[in-house]
Design an enzyme around this catalytic site. Structure first.
Site, short mmCIF file in Angstrom:
data_model
loop_
_atom_site.label_atom_id
_atom_site.label_comp_id
_atom_site.label_asym_id
_atom_site.label_seq_id
_atom_site.Cartn_x
_atom_site.Cartn_y
_atom_site.Cartn_z
CB ALA A 1 -0.89 -0.02 1.23
N GLY B 1 0.71 -4.96 0.88
CA GLY B 1 -0.48 -5.04 0.04
C GLY B 1 -0.21 -5.72 -1.30
CD GLU C 1 1.91 -5.41 5.64
OE1 GLU C 1 2.70 -6.32 6.02
OE2 GLU C 1 1.10 -5.55 4.70
CD GLU D 1 -1.99 -7.47 3.00
OE1 GLU D 1 -1.52 -6.36 2.68
OE2 GLU D 1 -2.66 -7.65 4.03
N1 CAA Z 1 4.65 3.23 -0.67
C1 CAA Z 1 5.06 4.37 -1.23
N2 CAA Z 1 6.21 4.49 -1.92
C2 CAA Z 1 6.97 3.39 -2.05
C3 CAA Z 1 6.59 2.17 -1.50
C4 CAA Z 1 5.37 2.09 -0.78
N3 CAA Z 1 4.90 0.95 -0.24
N4 CAA Z 1 7.57 1.25 -1.77
C5 CAA Z 1 8.50 1.89 -2.49
N5 CAA Z 1 8.15 3.20 -2.65
C6 CAA Z 1 8.88 4.25 -3.36
C7 CAA Z 1 10.07 4.71 -2.55
O1 CAA Z 1 9.67 5.65 -1.58
C8 CAA Z 1 10.94 5.31 -3.65
O2 CAA Z 1 10.42 6.57 -3.98
P1 CAA Z 1 11.44 7.83 -4.12
O3 CAA Z 1 12.30 7.48 -5.30
O4 CAA Z 1 10.51 8.98 -4.38
O5 CAA Z 1 12.20 7.92 -2.86
C9 CAA Z 1 10.68 4.38 -4.83
O6 CAA Z 1 9.43 3.72 -4.55
C10 CAA Z 1 11.76 3.31 -5.00
O7 CAA Z 1 11.89 2.63 -3.76
P2 CAA Z 1 13.31 2.46 -3.01
O8 CAA Z 1 14.22 3.59 -3.33
O9 CAA Z 1 13.01 2.20 -1.57
O10 CAA Z 1 13.83 1.13 -3.73
P3 CAA Z 1 14.80 0.01 -3.13
O11 CAA Z 1 15.14 -0.87 -4.27
O12 CAA Z 1 15.90 0.63 -2.35
O13 CAA Z 1 13.91 -0.81 -2.06
C11 CAA Z 1 11.92 -1.94 -1.31
C12 CAA Z 1 12.80 -1.56 -2.52
C13 CAA Z 1 12.66 -2.94 -0.43
C14 CAA Z 1 10.66 -2.62 -1.89
C15 CAA Z 1 11.56 -0.68 -0.51
O14 CAA Z 1 11.05 0.31 -1.40
C16 CAA Z 1 10.52 -0.92 0.55
O15 CAA Z 1 10.84 -1.43 1.60
N6 CAA Z 1 9.25 -0.50 0.30
C17 CAA Z 1 8.20 -0.54 1.27
C18 CAA Z 1 7.70 -1.97 1.46
C19 CAA Z 1 6.61 -1.98 2.52
O16 CAA Z 1 6.84 -1.67 3.66
N7 CAA Z 1 5.37 -2.38 2.12
C20 CAA Z 1 4.26 -2.42 3.01
C21 CAA Z 1 3.43 -1.16 2.86
S1 CAA Z 1 2.12 -1.01 4.05
C22 CAA Z 1 0.92 -2.08 3.48
O17 CAA Z 1 1.04 -2.65 2.43
C23 CAA Z 1 -0.29 -2.21 4.37
C24 CAA Z 1 -1.21 -3.29 3.92
O18 CAA Z 1 -1.26 -4.35 4.47
C25 CAA Z 1 -2.15 -3.07 2.80
#
Ligand code: CAA
Length: 257
Positions: free
Chosen positions: A65, A108, A131, A111
């Site tokens: 998400a 998400g 999360e 999911e």
């Molecule tokens: N939401 C918003 N933006 C996101 C995102 C997310 N879930 N995941 C990645 N992005 C964005 C980053 O902020 C980044 O944007 P900027 O260039 O503007 O900074 C861009 O995508 C590229 O990401 P990274 O620079 O972080 O890329 P990476 O290769 O270094 O890392 C990753 C990749 C490990 C997937 C890392 O991006 C990450 O950990 N993302 C979040 C994963 C996460 O926590 N997901 C759970 C979300 S909450 C949820 O999903 C609730 C639910 O149950 C529905």
């Protein structure tokens, strides 16, 4: 309705839906969720579509998400808007949906893949429910579906630590049906989808409903449901056609209605 965060492409009887927010690794914001749900529910009423393939990019199926969109939300907004409840419409889709997952399927994203009927994984796929590292927990069904699909031990560990599972582990755990070299993932997904779409559509829908029942009810009730639906299939032209084709040693011509 034109879409901005997804691409759609109809290939014969298969609808290909590609998540397309590459700048955010296909993070699921409200717009993307609305568009995915609209695309699949629209396809569900189209007898010309017999299977849907949902995919992302080579780098990410979806990284969860959209954290930036959710960050400032209040309890009143989340509860008042019943955040994520719209996904019930995705679950209600009767047309089979196949997820073709390469790269990250996190939060998400994992999911969403689990809401699909079959997951095909590229050898680059990484699944996780991270999360907890954000101070929350899965909110689109992950705590329930992951536990049912891979069992409590792995689900609990993944949800409590945020550890990711690679494609091989996901296949061994039963989360994905097959692992495919990344450069062949889409072709293989489309081929599998074409096979499904070549079957009788009502029979495929009933079969999807019956298999999903296994996650909703007791074994006794599920077996009874299966038997009743099996009986009902004998009211369809496609049962007559399918069995006649076998006996006459020819390919079946299903109605797709
Ligand atoms: N939401 C918003 N933006 C996101 C995102 C997310 N879930 N995941 C990645 N992005 C964005 C980053 O902020 C980044 O944007 P900027 O260039 O503007 O900074 C861009 O995508 C590229 O990401 P990274 O620079 O972080 O890329 P990476 O290769 O270094 O890392 C990753 C990749 C490990 C997937 C890392 O991006 C990450 O950990 N993302 C979040 C994963 C996460 O926590 N997901 C759970 C979300 S909450 C949820 O999903 C609730 C639910 O149950 C529905």
């Amino acid at each position: 309705m034109g879409f901005e965060t997804i691409l759609t492409d109809t290939r014969g009887r298969v609808l290909l839906v590609t998540l397309n927010r590459p700048q955010a690794l296909n993070a699921i914001n409200r717009q993307l969720a609305t568009e995915v749900i609209e695309a699949v529910t629209r396809a569900d009423t189209d007898p010309g579509i017999g299977c849907i393939v949902l995919t992302g990019s080579p780098r990410a199926f979806a990284a969860g998400a959209d954290i930036k969109e959710m960050q400032a939300a209040t309890y009143a907004e989340m509860y008042g808007g019943d955040h994520f409840a719209a996904w019930d419409r995705f679950i209600a889709v009767r047309t089979p949906i196949l997820a073709a997952v390469a790269g990250y399927a996190l939060g998400g994203g994992c999911e969403l893949a689990m809401m699909c009927d079959v997951i095909l994984a590229a050898d680059t796929a990484m699944f996780g429910q991270p999360e907890i590292k954000l101070g929350v927990m899965p909110g689109m069904g992950g705590s329930q579906r992951l536990a049912r699909f891979v069992g409590k031990a792995k689900a609990m560990e993944m949800c409590l630590t945020g550890r990711m599972m690679d494609a091989g582990e996901a296949e061994r755990a039963g989360l994905v049906s097959r692992v495919i070299p990344a450069d062949q993932l889409l072709d293989e997904a489309l081929k599998t989808a074409e096979t499904i779409a070549s079957m009788s559509l009502p029979i495929a829908m009933m079969t999807k409903e019956a298999v999903n029942r296994a996650y909703e009810t007791t074994l006794t009730e599920g077996v009874r449901f299966e038997r009743r639906v099996f009986h009902a299939m004998f009211a369809t032209e496609d049962q007559k056609e399918g069995m006649a084709a076998f006996v006459e040693k020819r390919p079946p011509r299903f109605s797709h209605r």
